[in-house]
Design a protein around this motif. Structure first.
Motif, mmCIF file in Angstrom:
data_model
loop_
_atom_site.group_PDB
_atom_site.id
_atom_site.type_symbol
_atom_site.label_atom_id
_atom_site.label_comp_id
_atom_site.label_asym_id
_atom_site.label_seq_id
_atom_site.Cartn_x
_atom_site.Cartn_y
_atom_site.Cartn_z
ATOM 1 N N LEU A 20 -37.073 -14.767 -31.222
ATOM 2 C CA LEU A 20 -36.460 -13.485 -30.872
ATOM 3 C C LEU A 20 -35.885 -12.768 -32.092
ATOM 4 O O LEU A 20 -35.911 -11.533 -32.169
ATOM 5 C CB LEU A 20 -35.338 -13.686 -29.854
ATOM 6 N N ALA A 21 -35.362 -13.538 -33.042
ATOM 7 C CA ALA A 21 -34.593 -12.962 -34.149
ATOM 8 C C ALA A 21 -35.345 -11.934 -34.985
ATOM 9 O O ALA A 21 -34.769 -10.891 -35.328
ATOM 10 C CB ALA A 21 -34.058 -14.082 -35.042
ATOM 11 N N PRO A 22 -36.620 -12.151 -35.336
ATOM 12 C CA PRO A 22 -37.291 -11.145 -36.169
ATOM 13 C C PRO A 22 -37.339 -9.762 -35.519
ATOM 14 O O PRO A 22 -37.204 -8.745 -36.214
ATOM 15 C CB PRO A 22 -38.705 -11.725 -36.342
ATOM 16 N N GLY A 23 -37.495 -9.721 -34.214
ATOM 17 C CA GLY A 23 -37.512 -8.434 -33.536
ATOM 18 C C GLY A 23 -36.142 -7.826 -33.370
ATOM 19 O O GLY A 23 -35.975 -6.601 -33.427
ATOM 20 N N LEU A 24 -35.130 -8.664 -33.177
ATOM 21 C CA LEU A 24 -33.781 -8.155 -32.905
ATOM 22 C C LEU A 24 -32.990 -7.813 -34.166
ATOM 23 O O LEU A 24 -32.019 -7.063 -34.100
ATOM 24 C CB LEU A 24 -32.993 -9.179 -32.084
ATOM 25 N N GLU A 25 -33.407 -8.348 -35.307
ATOM 26 C CA GLU A 25 -32.639 -8.138 -36.526
ATOM 27 C C GLU A 25 -32.472 -6.662 -36.850
ATOM 28 O O GLU A 25 -31.364 -6.190 -37.166
ATOM 29 C CB GLU A 25 -33.298 -8.862 -37.697
ATOM 30 N N SER A 26 -33.550 -5.897 -36.748
ATOM 31 C CA SER A 26 -33.455 -4.466 -37.035
ATOM 32 C C SER A 26 -32.619 -3.754 -35.976
ATOM 33 O O SER A 26 -31.956 -2.753 -36.262
ATOM 34 C CB SER A 26 -34.843 -3.835 -37.131
ATOM 35 N N GLY A 27 -32.630 -4.279 -34.746
ATOM 36 C CA GLY A 27 -31.807 -3.698 -33.693
ATOM 37 C C GLY A 27 -30.334 -3.873 -33.958
ATOM 38 O O GLY A 27 -29.527 -2.958 -33.726
ATOM 39 N N VAL A 28 -29.946 -5.049 -34.446
ATOM 40 C CA VAL A 28 -28.543 -5.298 -34.796
ATOM 41 C C VAL A 28 -28.090 -4.302 -35.860
ATOM 42 O O VAL A 28 -26.994 -3.737 -35.790
ATOM 43 C CB VAL A 28 -28.356 -6.751 -35.278
ATOM 44 N N ASP A 29 -28.956 -4.064 -36.844
ATOM 45 C CA ASP A 29 -28.614 -3.125 -37.918
ATOM 46 C C ASP A 29 -28.468 -1.692 -37.414
ATOM 47 O O ASP A 29 -27.744 -0.887 -38.012
ATOM 48 C CB ASP A 29 -29.684 -3.159 -39.009
ATOM 49 N N ARG A 30 -29.143 -1.366 -36.313
ATOM 50 C CA ARG A 30 -29.149 0.008 -35.810
ATOM 51 C C ARG A 30 -28.140 0.256 -34.695
ATOM 52 O O ARG A 30 -28.037 1.380 -34.202
ATOM 53 C CB ARG A 30 -30.552 0.359 -35.291
ATOM 54 N N LEU A 31 -27.407 -0.761 -34.295
ATOM 55 C CA LEU A 31 -26.458 -0.581 -33.193
ATOM 56 C C LEU A 31 -25.426 0.494 -33.525
ATOM 57 O O LEU A 31 -24.903 0.539 -34.642
ATOM 58 C CB LEU A 31 -25.728 -1.891 -32.899
ATOM 59 N N PRO A 32 -25.096 1.359 -32.566
ATOM 60 C CA PRO A 32 -24.045 2.350 -32.796
ATOM 61 C C PRO A 32 -22.710 1.666 -33.097
ATOM 62 O O PRO A 32 -22.425 0.570 -32.613
ATOM 63 C CB PRO A 32 -23.978 3.106 -31.459
ATOM 64 N N ALA A 33 -21.911 2.300 -33.889
ATOM 65 C CA ALA A 33 -20.604 1.751 -34.250
ATOM 66 C C ALA A 33 -19.671 1.762 -33.039
ATOM 67 O O ALA A 33 -19.765 2.616 -32.159
ATOM 68 C CB ALA A 33 -19.999 2.556 -35.393
ATOM 69 N N GLY A 34 -18.772 0.800 -33.012
ATOM 70 C CA GLY A 34 -17.701 0.805 -32.020
ATOM 71 C C GLY A 34 -18.060 0.236 -30.669
ATOM 72 O O GLY A 34 -17.254 0.341 -29.730
ATOM 73 N N LEU A 35 -19.231 -0.379 -30.527
ATOM 74 C CA LEU A 35 -19.611 -0.945 -29.235
ATOM 75 C C LEU A 35 -18.823 -2.220 -28.958
ATOM 76 O O LEU A 35 -18.532 -3.001 -29.862
ATOM 77 C CB LEU A 35 -21.099 -1.285 -29.214
ATOM 78 N N SER A 36 -18.503 -2.448 -27.707
ATOM 79 C CA SER A 36 -17.960 -3.739 -27.318
ATOM 80 C C SER A 36 -19.069 -4.779 -27.437
ATOM 81 O O SER A 36 -20.257 -4.443 -27.531
ATOM 82 C CB SER A 36 -17.459 -3.696 -25.874
ATOM 83 N N ARG A 37 -18.682 -6.028 -27.441
ATOM 84 C CA ARG A 37 -19.677 -7.108 -27.511
ATOM 85 C C ARG A 37 -20.660 -7.014 -26.341
ATOM 86 O O ARG A 37 -21.876 -7.139 -26.513
ATOM 87 C CB ARG A 37 -18.962 -8.458 -27.501
ATOM 88 N N GLU A 38 -20.147 -6.777 -25.140
ATOM 89 C CA GLU A 38 -21.011 -6.685 -23.962
ATOM 90 C C GLU A 38 -22.000 -5.536 -24.098
ATOM 91 O O GLU A 38 -23.179 -5.683 -23.782
ATOM 92 C CB GLU A 38 -20.164 -6.518 -22.701
ATOM 93 N N ASP A 39 -21.525 -4.388 -24.552
ATOM 94 C CA ASP A 39 -22.415 -3.241 -24.706
ATOM 95 C C ASP A 39 -23.447 -3.489 -25.806
ATOM 96 O O ASP A 39 -24.614 -3.090 -25.679
ATOM 97 C CB ASP A 39 -21.614 -1.982 -25.031
#
Length: 235
Positions: free
Chosen positions: A138-157
Motif C-alpha cells: 500500500l505504501a508506494p501508492g499512499l506516500e504521495s497522498g500523505v504529502d498532499r494532505l491538506p493542512a490541519g486535518l484531524s487524524r480521522e479525516d
C-alpha cells in the motif's frame, strides 16, 4: 503440527457459526443449480477484509455466482511477483477466465490498513512481518497522498482522505495493467459506517469510474448514479 491438547470443548463461536451454516444450507440448497461446475460472475469486488464490511451483504447479494468477492486488508489489487508488482491473481482470475467485465474496488471509512500505512509513512511505526508485507504494497501508492494532505486535518479525516486516495491508486493499477482487458469497467467506491459522507451508514459512495475522479464529471457522464457520487477529497 497439531497444537497440544488444551481444550476439551469446541469454542462457542465455532458452534454458533456451524448452527448458522446449517440455516444457510437449508436456504441455499436449491440455489446452486447450473453452478455446480462453472461460474460466470457479473463483477469482481475487491473489499477490505475488515469485520465491519460485510462484503456480499453490502450489495444485498444472496445469489451464488453473481459476485466474485476478494478480501484483504487495504482492498489491494497488487501482489509482488518475480516480474515485479502485478495485479493479484485473486482479482485477475475472474477477469481472465470467467468473462467478468466489471471490477469494483471498495475502500471503507476508518480503514485499519490505511491507518497503519499512514503511521508507517509518518512516524515509522512497525508491524509484524506479515502485516508489514501488506503495508509495503500500500505504501508506494499512499506516500504521495500523505504529502498532499491538506493542512490541519484531524487524524480521522487524514485517514479517510487517504482511503479515497488508496482506492484511486488501486483503480489506476488495474487500468494500467496489460493483464486487465480494456473492456473491463473499473469502479472505485467507499463504504461508510462513520457518517463521514452525507447519507446513511452502510451506503456505498462512488468516487472513481475508469480513472475519472471529478464528481461533476462523473455525474455528467453517469447521471443514473448522480445521487451515489460523492467524494471528500478532490486533489
Amino acid at each position: 503440527m497439531a497444537r497440544p491438547a488444551g481444550r476439551s470443548d469446541m469454542d462457542e463461536t465455532v458452534l454458533e457459526m456451524l448452527d448458522r451454516n446449517a440455516d444457510h444450507a437449508e436456504t441455499f440448497d436449491t440455489r446452486f443449480e447450473g453452478l455446480e461446475h462453472e461460474q460466470h460472475p457479473d463483477a469482481v469486488t475487491v473489499c477490505c477484509s475488515d469485520s465491519r464490511v460485510l462484503q456480499d451483504h453490502l450489495w444485498g447479494n444472496d445469489e451464488p455466482g453473481h459476485l466474485f468477492t476478494c478480501g484483504n486488508i487495504g482492498n489491494r489489487v497488487v501482489q509482488r511477483t518475480g516480474a515485479g508488482p502485478r495485479v493479484s491473481g485473486d482479482v485477475l482470475y475472474p477477469l481472465a477466465h470467467t468473462n467478468t467485465d466489471v471490477a469494483v474496488v471498495v475502500g471503507h471509512t476508518g480503514c485499519g490498513a490505511v491507518t497503519a500505512t499512514y503511521d508507517k509513512l509518518t512516524d515509522g511505526s512497525a508491524e509484524p512481518p506479515g502485516i508489514e508485507h501488506c503495508l509495503d504494497l500500500l505504501a508506494p501508492g499512499l506516500e504521495s497522498g500523505v504529502d498532499r494532505l491538506p493542512a490541519g486535518l484531524s487524524r480521522e479525516d487524514a485517514v479517510n482522505h487517504l482511503v479515497e486516495y488508496n482506492v484511486d491508486r488501486q483503480v489506476e493499477f488495474l487500468l494500467d495493467s496489460d493483464d486487465v482487458p480494456e473492456s473491463v469497467q473499473v469502479v472505485g467506491a467507499v463504504y461508510d459506517f462513520q457518517d463521514a459522507y452525507d447519507g446513511k451508514r452502510g451506503e456505498v459512495h462512488v468516487i472513481n469510474v475508469d480513472g475519472e475522479t471529478d464528481p461533476d464529471a462523473l455525474r455528467a457522464a453517469h447521471p443514473e448514479i448522480d445521487s451515489r457520487v460523492q467524494r471528500r477529497w478532490t486533489y
